[in-house]
Design an enzyme around this catalytic site. Sequence first.
Site, mmCIF file in Angstrom:
data_model
loop_
_atom_site.group_PDB
_atom_site.id
_atom_site.type_symbol
_atom_site.label_atom_id
_atom_site.label_comp_id
_atom_site.label_asym_id
_atom_site.label_seq_id
_atom_site.Cartn_x
_atom_site.Cartn_y
_atom_site.Cartn_z
ATOM 1 N N SER A 60 1.726 -45.655 22.555
ATOM 2 C CA SER A 60 1.769 -45.156 23.952
ATOM 3 C C SER A 60 2.311 -46.201 24.847
ATOM 4 O O SER A 60 2.679 -47.339 24.612
ATOM 5 C CB SER A 60 0.384 -44.671 24.490
ATOM 6 O OG SER A 60 -0.501 -44.169 23.694
HETATM 7 N N1 SAH Z 1 -3.674 -45.317 20.389
HETATM 8 C C1 SAH Z 1 -2.383 -45.432 19.487
HETATM 9 C C2 SAH Z 1 -1.251 -44.178 19.714
HETATM 10 C C3 SAH Z 1 -1.977 -43.043 19.300
HETATM 11 S S1 SAH Z 1 -0.717 -41.855 18.620
HETATM 12 C C4 SAH Z 1 -1.839 -46.856 19.815
HETATM 13 O O1 SAH Z 1 -1.991 -47.655 20.398
HETATM 14 O O2 SAH Z 1 -0.948 -46.997 18.961
HETATM 15 C C5 SAH Z 1 -1.971 -40.697 18.115
HETATM 16 C C6 SAH Z 1 -2.561 -40.898 16.967
HETATM 17 O O3 SAH Z 1 -3.666 -39.888 16.742
HETATM 18 C C7 SAH Z 1 -1.809 -40.607 15.798
HETATM 19 O O4 SAH Z 1 -1.667 -41.872 14.951
HETATM 20 C C8 SAH Z 1 -2.415 -39.632 14.924
HETATM 21 O O5 SAH Z 1 -2.110 -39.458 13.591
HETATM 22 C C9 SAH Z 1 -3.803 -39.425 15.488
HETATM 23 N N2 SAH Z 1 -4.416 -38.428 15.196
HETATM 24 C C10 SAH Z 1 -4.165 -37.098 15.590
HETATM 25 N N3 SAH Z 1 -5.218 -36.267 15.506
HETATM 26 C C11 SAH Z 1 -6.149 -37.077 14.885
HETATM 27 C C12 SAH Z 1 -7.459 -36.712 14.417
HETATM 28 N N4 SAH Z 1 -7.845 -35.357 14.302
HETATM 29 N N5 SAH Z 1 -8.328 -37.702 14.062
HETATM 30 C C13 SAH Z 1 -7.899 -39.013 14.120
HETATM 31 N N6 SAH Z 1 -6.662 -39.148 14.410
HETATM 32 C C14 SAH Z 1 -5.783 -38.281 14.918
#
Ligand code: SAH
Length: 216
Positions: A60
């Site tokens: 992000s």
């Molecule tokens: N917080 C992260 C950025 C997140 S991007 C950072 O600091 O880098 C969003 C993430 O959510 C992705 O890696 C994606 O794979 C994950 N995601 C999406 N749906 C999900 C679910 N149902 N359970 C767990 N992770 C999920």
Amino acid sequence: MSHEARRIRLIMELRSQGITDTRVLSAIERVPREIFVPASFQDQAYENIALPIESGQTISQPLVVAAMTEALELGPNMKVLEIGTGSGYQASVLSHLCRRVYTIERHRALMEGAEKRFAELKLRNIVTRVGDGTKGWSEAAPFERIIVTAAGRAVPQALLDQLSVGGIMIIPVAVEGRDQELVKIKRTADGYTQDAFMPVRFVPLIPDRADEASRG
Ligand code: SAH
């Protein structure tokens, strides 16, 4: 310019964009974002922008990390659940501000990368799980704070259930015909309040449908 100098410049930028909580700013200052971004984006590690990571996901924008962290109103003894570990950057920032971070990621490869970074930074108060975060983490519930870093159309019921009374959840929600909005949910003794506070663009929150189907 060194990573250190760029990091300080980023903190000034976050301040000028309205982040006032000094504990949040110093937590961000303590986390080296360059180790969370791919080698080919090193020179942009301290730009105030989202960047691509493995598995087609994104780390992000620092302003969004800062705004979400500030909105959580963390206390040092709190237990926090994060959905969407990704690179592990947001979890690392949280780890400096609370007692324990529980973080769930659906991509095993991403989680392995994040775990290496937590070890390298000696962040020992982060516990991880590979799986579907929309179901929460019932064995460790309730959580005083929940942060979701991927966007769905609705707030998963399991997460509402696993939020403590008096707790706060920050989650991006997709709004019909518009971009997504960050929503701050508070659980009170008799229900939930909900306030949108910032337009955002997150990757999708993907529930594990196959698992739901097999449960009938
Ligand atoms: N917080 C992260 C950025 C997140 S991007 C950072 O600091 O880098 C969003 C993430 O959510 C992705 O890696 C994606 O794979 C994950 N995601 C999406 N749906 C999900 C679910 N149902 N359970 C767990 N992770 C999920």
